[in-house]
Design a protein around this motif. Sequence first.
Motif, PDB file in Angstrom:
ATOM      1  N   UNK A 118      46.681  50.868  44.521  1.00  0.00           N
ATOM      2  CA  UNK A 118      45.953  50.174  44.025  1.00  0.00           C
ATOM      3  C   UNK A 118      46.245  49.433  43.372  1.00  0.00           C
ATOM      4  N   UNK A 119      46.021  47.816  43.569  1.00  0.00           N
ATOM      5  CA  UNK A 119      46.921  46.897  42.531  1.00  0.00           C
ATOM      6  C   UNK A 119      45.734  46.377  41.718  1.00  0.00           C
ATOM      7  N   UNK A 120      45.762  46.076  40.641  1.00  0.00           N
ATOM      8  CA  UNK A 120      45.523  45.011  39.579  1.00  0.00           C
ATOM      9  C   UNK A 120      46.234  43.522  39.142  1.00  0.00           C
ATOM     10  N   UNK A 121      45.826  43.149  39.689  1.00  0.00           N
ATOM     11  CA  UNK A 121      46.701  41.750  40.066  1.00  0.00           C
ATOM     12  C   UNK A 121      46.870  41.220  38.010  1.00  0.00           C
ATOM     13  N   UNK A 122      46.047  41.357  37.554  1.00  0.00           N
ATOM     14  CA  UNK A 122      45.751  40.425  35.736  1.00  0.00           C
ATOM     15  C   UNK A 122      45.248  41.344  35.056  1.00  0.00           C
ATOM     16  N   UNK A 123      45.845  42.278  33.737  1.00  0.00           N
ATOM     17  CA  UNK A 123      44.784  43.065  33.173  1.00  0.00           C
ATOM     18  C   UNK A 123      44.696  42.793  32.148  1.00  0.00           C
ATOM     19  N   UNK A 124      43.495  43.797  32.001  1.00  0.00           N
ATOM     20  CA  UNK A 124      42.010  43.096  31.113  1.00  0.00           C
ATOM     21  C   UNK A 124      41.780  44.112  29.937  1.00  0.00           C
ATOM     22  N   UNK A 125      40.798  43.404  29.018  1.00  0.00           N
ATOM     23  CA  UNK A 125      40.158  45.349  28.894  1.00  0.00           C
ATOM     24  C   UNK A 125      39.323  45.538  29.837  1.00  0.00           C
TER      25      UNK A 125
ATOM     26  N   UNK B 299      44.745  42.500  22.448  1.00  0.00           N
ATOM     27  CA  UNK B 299      43.608  41.790  21.884  1.00  0.00           C
ATOM     28  C   UNK B 299      43.766  41.502  20.237  1.00  0.00           C
ATOM     29  N   UNK B 300      44.530  41.884  19.665  1.00  0.00           N
ATOM     30  CA  UNK B 300      43.970  41.998  18.214  1.00  0.00           C
ATOM     31  C   UNK B 300      45.500  42.246  17.636  1.00  0.00           C
ATOM     32  N   UNK B 301      45.923  41.633  16.367  1.00  0.00           N
ATOM     33  CA  UNK B 301      46.459  40.797  15.496  1.00  0.00           C
ATOM     34  C   UNK B 301      47.512  42.576  15.007  1.00  0.00           C
TER      35      UNK B 301
END
Length: 388
Positions: free
Chosen positions: A124-131, A161-163
């Motif tokens: 199962x492929x996730x093209x663009x990782x995000x939260x 996601x953060x500094x």
Amino acid sequence: MELLCVGGMNKLFTGNSLLGLCLRQCNQIQAGESSPHLPAPTSWFSTRKSGQLWEEHSRSHFFPGTLPKPFIWADPGTIITMGRPVTIWCQGSLQAESYHLYKEQVSQPLGMWVAWNFRDKARFSIKSMSPNSAGQFQCIYNSSSGWSERSDYLQLVVTGMYSKPSFSAHPSPLVASGGNVSLLCNSKDTMDTFHLLKEGGAGPPQHRESRFSAGRHQAVFPVDSVNISHGGIYRCYGSFRFSSHVWSHPSDHVDLKVTGTFEKPSLSAHPGPSVTLGENVTLQCRSESWCDTFHLFKEGFIVPPQRLHWQNNTGPFQVNFTMSLVNSVHAGTYRCYSSHSTSPYLLSQPSDPLELIVSEAANTTSPSKHKPDFKSAPNPQGIRPTDG
């Protein structure tokens, strides 16, 4: 999150609850068309076999199956930078008829993969990782004998996601074998948890709850009884309790070097350890046994040790660290180490200490004219290599 099948597989459906339904070789199916092998997408759930499959699948969400659990993993890994792709693999049995991917707190599966030609795994492929893509995942499979147990949890983390937090080693990134060191991760942001990773490490990340001290949120990762396995590159990340799978940018790295692996080299000063302000001096580090890298360390200096490679194919194993226009900053106690380029984080025992004394010359009105420009110079110790 958008799940796609890869390797001749296309996305059929997307939605809030069923985010991706993936079928092998479904590139033959177009919207409103049917296939000689598969029902049309619009009638998939209306067929008796598919309806039965979905009903059994729904029951399996609440009751674990009896077949051996599959193995789940992620490629290229479980800690993924935001925007980068990742593939989740589920490996079960050659008799598997379909695979299903679950995410924690989502009641229905994120994707279903129908096995053809006795395939023992699905991807199962996730093209663009995000939260939204981060979290805990499990997979199951079914066959004519029933449903499998659920796989172990796969923890998928997104970073960036953060500094980035600050990261340092205390008392020093050079640690004697058998000694102790503390790795400190801290941030001005209100991070709840900090995470420690070793580059290329086989073990999972370490996690520590943060504490507020000296105006910053921080966590200490103690490393006791240091041995050669502890040498390497470390980074830390921060996260918040409400989104534990969403991490900050990585900190700057700390290179932890373990000393005491090889015999100590010798360190000498030329023309001598007592130098007049504004003159040049060379610190020579020499080893009696084969090595190709030397490290010069000044006590109490916060920058990493100076490092030089042995350039000669023949002759003694030694390098020269030359300091030009010596000033009071150069004064202090020095030691050197040797190492092999194949094991860059394993160093020799330290050389005997060398005390460099810098004194003013006669008729010198002010030492400031000899002070180098530390802001523009890449080497704050003013050390340059010369041939050994």
